[in-house]
Write an enzyme that holds these catalytic residues in place. Sequence first.
Site, PDB file in Angstrom:
ATOM      1  N   LYS A   1     -27.938 -50.304  22.369  1.00 41.43           N
ATOM      2  CA  LYS A   1     -27.752 -48.853  22.373  1.00 41.43           C
ATOM      3  C   LYS A   1     -29.093 -48.186  22.091  1.00 41.43           C
ATOM      4  CE  LYS A   1     -24.441 -45.646  20.126  1.00 41.43           C
ATOM      5  NZ  LYS A   1     -23.282 -45.642  19.194  1.00 41.43           N
TER       6      LYS A   1
ATOM      7  N   SER B   1     -19.258 -43.768  20.943  1.00 39.23           N
ATOM      8  CA  SER B   1     -20.521 -43.343  21.513  1.00 39.23           C
ATOM      9  C   SER B   1     -21.335 -44.485  22.121  1.00 39.23           C
ATOM     10  CB  SER B   1     -21.368 -42.662  20.430  1.00 39.23           C
ATOM     11  OG  SER B   1     -21.688 -43.563  19.373  1.00 39.23           O
TER      12      SER B   1
ATOM     13  N   SER C   1     -17.135 -46.024  17.374  1.00 39.15           N
ATOM     14  CA  SER C   1     -18.037 -46.044  18.522  1.00 39.15           C
ATOM     15  C   SER C   1     -18.305 -47.411  19.125  1.00 39.15           C
ATOM     16  CB  SER C   1     -19.361 -45.372  18.151  1.00 39.15           C
ATOM     17  OG  SER C   1     -19.179 -43.986  17.993  1.00 39.15           O
TER      18      SER C   1
END
Length: 465
Positions: free
Chosen positions: A79, A155, A179
Amino acid sequence: MKVITFDAATMAAAVAAGELSARELVDASLSCIAATDGQVNAFTETTAARARAEADAVDAQRARGDTLGPLAGVPYAVKNLFDIEGLTTLAGSKVNQGLPAASADAVLITQMKAAGAVLVGALNMDEYAYGFTTENTHYGPCHNPHDLTRVAGGSSGGSGAAVAAGQVPVTLGSDTNGSIRVPSSLCGVWGLKPTFGRLSRRGTYPFVHSIDHLGPMASSLAGLGLAYDTLQQPDPLDPGSHALRVQPVTSALGKGIAGLRIGVLGGYFHDNAGPEARAAVALAGRTLGAQAEVTWPDAALARAAAFIITASEGGSLHLGDLRTRADDFEPLSVDRFIAGALQPVHWYLRAQRFRRVYRDKVNALFKDWDVLLTPATPVSATVIGTEWLELNGVRQPCRAAMGLLTQPISFAGCPVVTAPLWPAGTGGMPLGVQVIAAPWREDLAFRASQVLADAGVAHIQSVTL
């Protein structure tokens, strides 16, 4: 032509045996990214030169007869809130584009490299991790590989989509309110939110320091366990890292569930799950021989308190930029950041006091239960741009509703494996189940998840893009 298997454990074994080279694996991964990411939009940057250099180093180790790490040659991505040396840490934002490049890798990237894993890039996410769908205005929405019209979750949406699309077998993400678990559920991959404090967060861009977790996602449970065992090293320089002994989970995978007390969460978790989500957890419960329906204490209050702390810490972190550069923020989240910055401090302190009492209640629950099950998301992936969701007769804001079932769990800090299930009624889309254990007992969640995998109930499905 050699066939590249899409599983971290198998890849590492093939490299160790000389059946595949690390360079072959990284070239295959980069080729897949180039061929598919125009549709998926999981990556914000690839690190091809670095990846090939790391792969060549692994191959040189093997040629010398050196002992290889447990993830030798395995491609992975992170990420884009993880520091990658030489790259600016975007955290999904436009504001961060002007920051200097990171001078060193995040701790977890350093640990992955030491295990022989090969970094191929940085992944799309909701801006500053404030979202559940990765509909990022700055870098474009991340598309679900199983249906490109649908969200990938968030996310850590790029982390879930990259695994589901077959681009890499392992990714790293973060989970504050869901997330990792939400994109794992919506993309149909394995995910782990470890115990709060288990893994070092040093070298990552924060969202909510008092709730943030980091963890892996993978195409197999074995790969998930290998990545997690690589990462669970206490970090004395991270004040949020707890210096507990390392407890490998890969050795627990074959132990089965004999003697484990397994329940299915009812009440709040039943009421806030759609029919397909209920069907998924019912199937998991039958497979594991769940013994009863269990009530999780104060779930709705915990979600409310998590929202207050999330908004307050998030707003405070970005207060300076909110005052001067609000127009450069994500339109889908800027109002929430501003509102959080304006919250009374009394609300925040009261939520934190409640959290201490709440965790005691949750920990007491595990005196009677070893593993608890609940859906990871109330529904399967929605179409990109969906604003509202009808859930059991109640109209819910779609993006926030994706965290209904995850927020109470992470607020207590419990470890969760998200197992990918494929219930009827979703149009062929996945919907994950949370396999929850007491803090520091990831091994129990892995044991139960292995039974779901062995029964064929939990698995990934390949896609053609």
